[in-house]
Design an enzyme around this catalytic site. Structure first.
Site, PDB file in Angstrom:
ATOM      1  N   ASP A  85     -10.429   3.075   2.106  1.00 46.91           N
ATOM      2  CA  ASP A  85     -10.644   2.572   3.475  1.00 46.91           C
ATOM      3  C   ASP A  85     -11.212   3.688   4.350  1.00 46.91           C
ATOM      4  O   ASP A  85     -12.207   3.511   5.047  1.00 46.91           O
ATOM      5  CB  ASP A  85      -9.327   2.094   4.106  1.00 46.91           C
ATOM      6  CG  ASP A  85      -8.960   0.695   3.660  1.00 46.91           C
ATOM      7  OD1 ASP A  85      -9.856  -0.086   3.323  1.00 46.91           O
ATOM      8  OD2 ASP A  85      -7.747   0.383   3.657  1.00 46.91           O
ATOM      9  N   ALA A 119      -5.321   0.839   9.844  1.00 44.18           N
ATOM     10  CA  ALA A 119      -6.760   1.006  10.084  1.00 44.18           C
ATOM     11  C   ALA A 119      -7.016   2.166  11.051  1.00 44.18           C
ATOM     12  O   ALA A 119      -8.020   2.885  10.918  1.00 44.18           O
ATOM     13  CB  ALA A 119      -7.353  -0.290  10.635  1.00 44.18           C
ATOM     14  N   LYS A 162       0.806  -1.230   0.000  1.00 46.38           N
ATOM     15  CA  LYS A 162       0.000   0.000   0.000  1.00 46.38           C
ATOM     16  C   LYS A 162       0.838   1.279   0.000  1.00 46.38           C
ATOM     17  O   LYS A 162       0.371   2.327  -0.444  1.00 46.38           O
ATOM     18  CB  LYS A 162      -0.942   0.022   1.217  1.00 46.38           C
ATOM     19  CG  LYS A 162      -2.126  -0.924   1.093  1.00 46.38           C
ATOM     20  CD  LYS A 162      -3.022  -0.798   2.314  1.00 46.38           C
ATOM     21  CE  LYS A 162      -4.332  -1.525   2.111  1.00 46.38           C
ATOM     22  NZ  LYS A 162      -5.288  -1.276   3.209  1.00 46.38           N
TER      23      LYS A 162
HETATM   24  P1  NAP Z   1      -1.719  -3.184  11.911  1.00 42.32           P
HETATM   25  O1  NAP Z   1      -1.245  -2.071  11.042  1.00 42.32           O
HETATM   26  O2  NAP Z   1      -0.943  -4.447  11.994  1.00 42.32           O
HETATM   27  O3  NAP Z   1      -1.920  -2.582  13.420  1.00 42.32           O
HETATM   28  C1  NAP Z   1      -2.238  -3.448  14.458  1.00 42.32           C
HETATM   29  C2  NAP Z   1      -2.581  -2.637  15.693  1.00 42.32           C
HETATM   30  O4  NAP Z   1      -3.024  -3.544  16.728  1.00 42.32           O
HETATM   31  C3  NAP Z   1      -1.405  -1.858  16.272  1.00 42.32           C
HETATM   32  O5  NAP Z   1      -1.872  -0.664  16.837  1.00 42.32           O
HETATM   33  C4  NAP Z   1      -0.896  -2.812  17.356  1.00 42.32           C
HETATM   34  O6  NAP Z   1      -0.224  -2.165  18.412  1.00 42.32           O
HETATM   35  C5  NAP Z   1      -2.205  -3.366  17.879  1.00 42.32           C
HETATM   36  N1  NAP Z   1      -2.010  -4.634  18.569  1.00 42.32           N
HETATM   37  C6  NAP Z   1      -1.647  -5.817  18.013  1.00 42.32           C
HETATM   38  N2  NAP Z   1      -1.552  -6.781  18.968  1.00 42.32           N
HETATM   39  C7  NAP Z   1      -1.850  -6.176  20.147  1.00 42.32           C
HETATM   40  C8  NAP Z   1      -1.911  -6.640  21.488  1.00 42.32           C
HETATM   41  N3  NAP Z   1      -1.646  -7.917  21.820  1.00 42.32           N
HETATM   42  N4  NAP Z   1      -2.267  -5.760  22.457  1.00 42.32           N
HETATM   43  C9  NAP Z   1      -2.528  -4.458  22.142  1.00 42.32           C
HETATM   44  N5  NAP Z   1      -2.476  -3.956  20.880  1.00 42.32           N
HETATM   45  C10 NAP Z   1      -2.133  -4.812  19.899  1.00 42.32           C
HETATM   46  O7  NAP Z   1      -3.203  -3.629  11.492  1.00 42.32           O
HETATM   47  P2  NAP Z   1      -4.316  -2.814  10.691  1.00 42.32           P
HETATM   48  O8  NAP Z   1      -4.181  -3.094   9.247  1.00 42.32           O
HETATM   49  O9  NAP Z   1      -4.305  -1.410  11.178  1.00 42.32           O
HETATM   50  O10 NAP Z   1      -5.658  -3.577  11.177  1.00 42.32           O
HETATM   51  C11 NAP Z   1      -6.150  -3.433  12.502  1.00 42.32           C
HETATM   52  C12 NAP Z   1      -7.535  -4.084  12.620  1.00 42.32           C
HETATM   53  O11 NAP Z   1      -8.448  -3.460  11.713  1.00 42.32           O
HETATM   54  C13 NAP Z   1      -7.585  -5.576  12.274  1.00 42.32           C
HETATM   55  O12 NAP Z   1      -8.498  -6.206  13.131  1.00 42.32           O
HETATM   56  C14 NAP Z   1      -8.122  -5.595  10.858  1.00 42.32           C
HETATM   57  O13 NAP Z   1      -8.797  -6.805  10.561  1.00 42.32           O
HETATM   58  C15 NAP Z   1      -9.083  -4.430  10.912  1.00 42.32           C
HETATM   59  N6  NAP Z   1      -9.325  -3.828   9.581  1.00 42.32           N
HETATM   60  C16 NAP Z   1     -10.600  -3.809   9.130  1.00 42.32           C
HETATM   61  C17 NAP Z   1     -10.883  -3.246   7.899  1.00 42.32           C
HETATM   62  C18 NAP Z   1     -12.298  -3.245   7.407  1.00 42.32           C
HETATM   63  O14 NAP Z   1     -12.510  -2.966   6.222  1.00 42.32           O
HETATM   64  N7  NAP Z   1     -13.253  -3.504   8.257  1.00 42.32           N
HETATM   65  C19 NAP Z   1      -9.854  -2.679   7.121  1.00 42.32           C
HETATM   66  C20 NAP Z   1      -8.546  -2.699   7.632  1.00 42.32           C
HETATM   67  C21 NAP Z   1      -8.291  -3.285   8.866  1.00 42.32           C
HETATM   68  P3  NAP Z   1       1.395  -1.968  18.363  1.00 42.32           P
HETATM   69  O15 NAP Z   1       1.634  -0.769  17.498  1.00 42.32           O
HETATM   70  O16 NAP Z   1       1.756  -1.770  19.792  1.00 42.32           O
HETATM   71  O17 NAP Z   1       1.976  -3.238  17.784  1.00 42.32           O
END
Ligand code: NAP
Length: 279
Positions: free
Chosen positions: A103, A131, A67
């Site tokens: 998004d 996200a 991306k």
């Molecule tokens: P990402 O960039 O990998 O970010 C993950 C986030 O979760 C970070 O803030 C991370 O914190 C936190 N995290 C991970 N494990 C954790 C834990 N054990 N305890 C506390 N915080 C934790 O992921 P993303 O792409 O932003 O996606 C995040 C969520 O949004 C996912 O559930 C994804 O499925 C959902 N999503 C949904 C859509 C939709 O269309 N509905 C689109 C995109 C994403 P750290 O920075 O501390 O690691």
């Protein structure tokens, strides 16, 4: 018009719902087109993006991990791409590649249609990944006065705020630790978005019940499982809780509209997703 195509570029792509969503919509609208998912490595990306300039190509979606890397390969990007530092949709306009990020706009449009209104109030985003960035943009777009970004790794929350601030002048951005969500709140929040990936893994951030009232909406961005611990806890505290299905469907719909000039039938999209989640 002869047969046209669009595709998803990413690595991995096997889990993606996009081919099923868009192909079902093409069929329902009688559009002679197909959409496929392409597993593309970083090295292959420039050549594959160049193929999108073909006359029969409508464009593409781009997912992790490309991306950001794809930005210099397109001809034009929307303001939201500059702000978010990531794109997810490319449109082929007579051989020019014009990119956007649906998004953030998809989340904002779904919130508007679902009568979730953060205007004139501060809101909270839990998480600081891609996200979370889209969530901050959507909340600002809908008129939130301030957004507090709380993350396990506080430096990432700070970095998110620092990079978005120049682009979102109408909203105060603050950052802090995810642990703060477990503490009592001075007053309930109108909107709390869980953009951590915890829900995806059957877990939940710890949010104090005082963060919610009957006027609050808790939005879980994960959609599978459809009800998460974050949503259950919010409902127990009196809030309305929603999952990320609306964001997923509307980011796809906005891309479809940009490629075809037609709105996809949302009931067809919803049926595809429900079938997949049930399976
Ligand atoms: P990402 O960039 O990998 O970010 C993950 C986030 O979760 C970070 O803030 C991370 O914190 C936190 N995290 C991970 N494990 C954790 C834990 N054990 N305890 C506390 N915080 C934790 O992921 P993303 O792409 O932003 O996606 C995040 C969520 O949004 C996912 O559930 C994804 O499925 C959902 N999503 C949904 C859509 C939709 O269309 N509905 C689109 C995109 C994403 P750290 O920075 O501390 O690691």
């Amino acid at each position: 018009m002869s047969h046209r195509w669009a595709c998803l570029l990413g690595e991995p792509v096997a889990h993606s719902l996009s081919p099923a969503l868009h192909n079902a919509a093409f069929a329902a609208l009688g559009i002679d087109a197909h959409y496929d998912a392409r597993l593309v490595s970083y090295e292959e990306l420039p050549a594959v993006v160049a193929e999108l300039r073909a006359a029969d190509c409508m464009g593409a979606n781009v997912t992790a991990p490309h991306k950001q890397a794809v930005i210099p390969l397109v001809d034009e990007v929307g303001d939201e791409v500059r702000a978010l530092g990531a794109l997810n949709t490319i449109v082929n306009v007579d051989g020019r590649l014009v990119a956007g990020n649906t998004d953030a706009a998809g989340l904002a449009r779904w919130m508007r249609l679902s009568h979730i209104d953060p205007a004139g109030r501060p809101a909270v985003v839990l998480g600081a990944g891609g996200a979370a960035r889209s969530s901050v943009w959507a909340l600002a777009d809908l008129g939130a006065t301030a957004v507090v970004v709380l993350n396990r790794t506080v430096e990432r929350a700070q970095a998110l705020v620092t990079s978005l601030e120049p682009h979102l002048k109408s909203v105060d951005l603050m950052w802090g630790s995810l642990a703060e969500a477990a503490e009592p709140a001075a007053r309930p929040w109108r909107v709390v978005i869980n953009a951590t990936s915890l829900g995806h893994h059957g877990a939940a951030p710890d949010v104090h019940p005082s963060w919610y009232s009957r006027d609050s909406v808790a939005i879980e961005l994960a959609y599978n499982p459809p009800v998460t611990g974050f949503m259950v806890a919010a409902r127990e505290a009196g809030a309305r809780a929603e999952n990320g299905l609306g964001m997923l469907l509307h980011q796809a719909a906005l891309a479809f509209e940009r490629w075809t000039g037609q709105a996809p039938p949302m009931d067809v999209y919803e049926a595809v997703v429900r079938e997949r989640i049930a399976a």
